[in-house]
Enzyme design. Structure first.
Site, PDB file in Angstrom:
ATOM      1  N   GLU A   1      -4.782  -8.877   1.188  1.00 33.39           N
ATOM      2  CA  GLU A   1      -5.498  -8.626   2.375  1.00 33.39           C
ATOM      3  C   GLU A   1      -6.891  -8.804   2.176  1.00 33.39           C
ATOM      4  O   GLU A   1      -7.156  -8.501   0.959  1.00 33.39           O
ATOM      5  CB  GLU A   1      -5.109  -7.249   2.862  1.00 33.39           C
TER       6      GLU A   1
ATOM      7  N   GLU B   1       0.737  -1.182  -0.019  1.00 32.18           N
ATOM      8  CA  GLU B   1      -0.185   0.081   0.085  1.00 32.18           C
ATOM      9  C   GLU B   1       0.629   1.368  -0.177  1.00 32.18           C
ATOM     10  O   GLU B   1       0.680   2.027   0.818  1.00 32.18           O
ATOM     11  CB  GLU B   1      -0.851   0.031   1.197  1.00 32.18           C
TER      12      GLU B   1
END
Length: 962
Positions: free
Chosen positions: A518, A442
């Site tokens: 995720e 991220e």
């Protein structure tokens, strides 16, 4: 030769041979976790940091480490401890602390808590002269600086990078050596609880000058004739880095032996002799064929060992072992993941590395216990979010048959970040459990631009050069732009299906495999079934955490299972963890994302995944069935199961039998009535699983289960004690919050405790806290007569005193005097209730007399050769004078800058904050205690008591370590 002489000759010869054998050990790697000293320093005030960095030439000349970095610093008043150690978990919670990091009293608002010093003596025998000796630290959080014998050795900024320092040239052979480590945890690297201190193992490694380099062996296996979980052969390609730290060119031979999982030799190879120049290294490559290899798999995690010998002539100068596994992995863009040619859906969780009670300083056996808990849920893969996994976690995954995404800390190609990336790959590339390298997570600033594409490609190229056998990915939180990190990634990693159009991305990059790195991101508090923001509780019913960018655990797994091209999903998270306290801020101190709580107790969402991921028939009913005052009111009852039908019964009356589609759940609305709620699971019409939840009465007793009855007396092994509050009929009491008190006896220490409460501010790990008050300037007065020591006129004359630490030329130094007085001052210590002030003093010279504010005092003997005087603040003044009267002052009292310890060897004023009691409230009927064996064998016992409850006693045996 007489018989007695002959026996003595044989004994001497045996001892000489044994000593030669010890010295001739080709390689030694010794764990040095025990017997460390620890003290808090200070992040901004050098005066409170033991005056570190204030000495002239401190960082300008070799060997001028000062304060605790100095070789002869007196640390006898410091706390003794064994590694691994996390001092942050011992600190209190504070609203000024960073919520993302668990609101511990550490960081910039708390400079007094943010620096820690570690010191340890190491013995280096004279026989080690000529060997290369290195200090290896597996993990220190963070910004660690290492000193050896007062010499600066090196610095490591990251708390997640294993680091190695060659300290050969700085050692005193046959003498005492001192290692000092200063750790500054003021800054953070992540947005979760990260701990503080030397939280992994420390090793001392010894080799000959000619040796296999650090992490210098790489074994890759290519399998032929794969059928089922068997293969006809495997070709091992072995790359070995050989290092010559000697001063002359050296001719050597490499010999490889392969040992099968039972330890039997199945192959041997001798490479042609080669010559290696001085101060250089080279890589030797070879191949070995194995017939009918035993493959590493989830069910049979078989491990081979490569033993590499470096020989000079007939002498073995190094022996290096490399565990490895033989298996094939493949990511397919349309069909997902394959292990040994067999399709396998990755059933994964993300995990941070902290655990209730111990922070990030997990003993190895606790790491393995956590992995076993995940396997119980059906987990077959984990992702080390968001940093490299610790070595012992990967070792455990190798043994247990778990797959791993090993993740780099932060994206970048600067020398520092590249070095971290390369260290991760070199260290971990022989682990068969590692199936993917992730180079980032991220990275919002570059996630959707060309720089992200470029860095992703460059980093994956770096990794590919070091290891061409595994897939490469990174985790992205957004996608769909023309450029971005995902565009540069070999395997597309998506964080949360609700934040991406994964189907569209699969069409855009049809040749690239896909994994959901995720997934989930739901909030749940164990045992709570209605949100209660005032108590920072979330409902445990599986539901999206909010908004269109979230999805429930069930929704996400069904999404993944419906798409064969997705290799699998890694849920956020396996365990709850300290910090990142969404959806609440203070006073919440832990996350609520986990499938298990911080102690490893299953939440209901974990049972859903167990139903989805395991084959043995099971049913799980939620919620509990103790709802006083809600008689007749509707209760949302759900059942997770892997059977095809479920019947629900209340007090023997059937509430209906329902077909349950795979990966869904059964649901009933049931008016509450006390009694028993029973779920029965049927497979093919046959009853195969049952669970009962019953209404509980008042708390009556403590029940305990332990993971181990026997521990190894190695100072490391642990047992996990699960504590539950039961009623008189032995039923768990939901909502029970009884205070549990713990006591251990025998060779056992209490290590940590927890209860899974996301807002509990109770102590995790009670520990004594020491702080040290400084002294004013030191001065010395020389006298020729003993009676002059007590002369008040001489005492008051400032011209009679001089600075004992100020450098003066030799010709200006005063002549030695037979008597002397030494003086310093200290302020009255400020004590909180229960704190203790102690003045520790050394014997400076024979015949000394100690005076406090002009009155003679007699300290009492203390540990480590010190003397101690317990101070009563009511008898002290705002400024207090401490004076020694000495006969025959030591030579070390001469005025010289080399004595720049500023009196720390003469006196230290320590204030002790006692440890809190070892006690913890139960949360929803549950608590956990972790105990650790000492190095002494024998019977041990843990007693758990609580007012009004029947106590519990656990007896353990601590056995001599092999």
């Amino acid at each position: 030769m007489t018989k007695l002489f002959f026996l003595r000759f044989l004994a001497a010869a045996w001892l000489a041979a044994a000593a030669l054998s010890l010295h001739a050990a080709p390689r030694e790697r010794v764990r040095i976790d025990d017997h460390w000293r620890f003290a808090y320093g200070h992040a901004v005030d050098a005066g409170q940091d033991f005056k570190h960095s204030l000495r002239p030439f401190f960082f300008a000349k070799a060997g001028y480490g000062d304060g605790p970095a100095a070789r002869d610093f007196d640390d006898r008043t410091w706390r003794r401890l064994h590694l691994p150690h996390d001092w942050a978990v011992e600190l209190p919670f504070d609203s000024r602390g960073d919520t993302n990091h668990g609101s511990k009293a550490i960081g910039r608002p708390f400079p007094e808590n943010s620096v820690g010093w570690y010191r340890r003596e190491i013995d280096i025998p004279a026989a080690d002269q000529g060997r290369r000796i290195a200090l290896e630290l597996d993990g220190v959080f963070r910004d660690s600086v290492v000193w050896v014998n007062g010499h600066y050795i090196g610095r490591e900024h990251s708390g997640y990078a294993s680091v190695r320092y060659d300290i050969t040239d700085y050692l005193h052979y046959g003498q005492k050596n001192v290692v000092a480590v200063r750790v500054d945890a003021t800054g953070m690297e992540g947005w979760w609880y990260e701990g503080a201190g030397i939280y992994r193992h420390v090793w001392l490694s010894k080799t000959a000058p000619l040796h296999v380099g650090h992490w210098g062996s790489f074994v890759r296996a290519d399998i032929s004739g794969l059928q089922g979980n068997q293969a006809t052969s495997a070709r091992l390609t072995i790359a070995t880095t050989v290092v010559n730290d000697g001063k002359t060119p050296t001719r050597y031979t490499l010999v490889h032996e392969v040992l099968d999982p039972a330890g039997r030799r199945v192959a041997r190879q001798t490479l042609p002799a080669a010559t290696l120049a001085a101060a250089s290294q080279s890589e030797a490559n070879s191949r070995i064929e194995l017939k009918a290899p035993q493959l590493w798999s989830l069910a049979t995690p078989q491990l081979y060992t490569l033993v590499t010998e470096v020989r000079q002539g007939s002498e073995v100068v190094d022996r290096y072992t490399t565990p490895f596994g033989i298996r094939s992995i493949r990511f397919d863009a349309d069909q997902g993941f394959f292990l040994n040619g067999q399709h396998l859906k990755l059933q994964g969780t993300n995990n941070h590395q902290d655990h209730a009670g111990v922070g990030v300083a997990l003993p190895d056996s606790l790491i393995e216990w956590r992995l076993q808990r995940l396997k119980t849920m059906g987990v077959n893969a984990i992702r080390s979010a968001h940093h490299p996994a610790t070595p012992e976690l990967l070792d455990a995954c190798d043994r247990l048959g778990l797959l791993v995404i090993d993740e780099h800390r932060v994206m970048g190609t600067t020398p520092e970040l590249r070095h971290e990336l390369e260290r991760m790959v070199r260290r971990d590339r022989n682990h068969p459990s590692v199936i993917l390298w992730s180079v980032g997570n991220e990275e919002w600033a570059i996630e959707n631009n060309e720089l992200g594409t470029r860095l992703a490609r460059e980093m994956q190229t770096i990794v590919r050069r070091l290891d061409p056998t595994r897939g490469l990915t990174l985790a992205a939180s957004s996608s769909g732009q023309p450029e971005g990190t995902y565009v540069g990634s070999e395997i597309l990693g998506f964080n949360y299906k609700a934040q991406h159009d994964i189907d569209a991305m699969h069409k855009r990059f049809p040749q690239r495999p896909v994994v959901v790195t995720e997934e989930g991101l739901t909030h749940a508090t164990r045992g709570i079934y209605a949100a209660d923001p005032a108590r920072v509780f979330s409902s445990a019913y599986d539901q999206p955490s909010g908004g269109a960018s979230t999805a429930s655990v069930e929704q996400t797994w069904r999404y993944n299972i419906e798409r064969p091209f997705i290799a699998g999903a890694f849920y956020w998270t396996g365990f709850d963890y300290r910090g990142e306290t969404a959806p609440y801020g203070w006073p919440a101190i832990s996350s609520q994302f986990g499938m298990l709580d911080t102690t490893g107790v299953f939440k209901d969402s974990g049972h859903y995944l167990r139903a989805a991921w395991t084959q043995a028939s099971m049913v799980h009913v939620l919620p509990h069935w103790t709802w006083p005052g809600r008689e007749g009111q509707p209760i949302d009852v759900r059942v997770y199961t892997n059977t095809d039908e479920v019947e629900l019964l209340l007090n023997g009356q059937s509430l209906g039998r329902k077909a349950i589609a795979r990966y869904t759940h059964g649901q009933w609305t049931v008016p509450y009535a006390p009694g028993e709620l029973v779920a029965r699971g049927y497979q093919g019409g046959k009853l195969t699983a049952t669970q009962t939840v019953a209404t509980a009465g008042a708390p009556a007793a403590i029940a305990v289960t332990t993971t181990r009855q026997s521990l190894s007396a190695d100072g490391q092994d642990v047992a996990v004690l699960e504590l539950t509050v039961h009623d008189a009929q032995g039923r768990l009491v939901p909502g029970a919050d009884n205070l549990l008190q713990f006591q251990a006896s025998g060779p056992l220490r209490l290590l940590g405790m927890g209860n899974g409460h996301p807002g509990s501010h109770e102590a995790d790990k009670p520990a004594e806290r020491y702080r040290f008050n400084g002294f004013g300037p030191w001065s010395i007065r020389d006298e020729t007569r003993a009676e002059a020591l007590a002369d008040p006129t001489r005492h008051a004359d400032p011209r009679a005193w001089r600075d004992p630490f100020q450098w003066v030329p030799d010709h200006e130094r005063p002549a030695p005097a037979p008597y002397a007085a030494i003086r310093t001052h200290f302020a009255m210590p400020v004590l909180a209730p229960g704190e203790l002030a102690e003045l520790f003093v050394a014997t400076i010279a024979p015949g000394q007399q100690l005076l406090l504010n002009g009155r003679p005092v007699t300290p009492q003997p203390a540990a480590d050769g010190l003397q101690v005087l317990r101070l009563d603040p009511s008898t002290l003044q705002d400024s207090n004078e401490l004076v020694w009267h000495l006969a025959s002052p030591p030579a070390g009292m001469r005025a010289t800058a080399d004595a720049a310890q500023d009196g720390a060897r003469w006196a230290q004023l320590r204030i002790t904050t006692p440890a809190a009691p070892w006690q913890r409230k139960a949360f929803n009927g549950h608590a956990q205690l972790i105990v650790q064996a000492t190095a002494d064998p024998g019977p041990a016992q843990v007693t758990i008591t609580s007012p009004g409850l029947q106590p519990a006693i656990v007896r353990l045996e601590v056995k001599a370590a092999p």
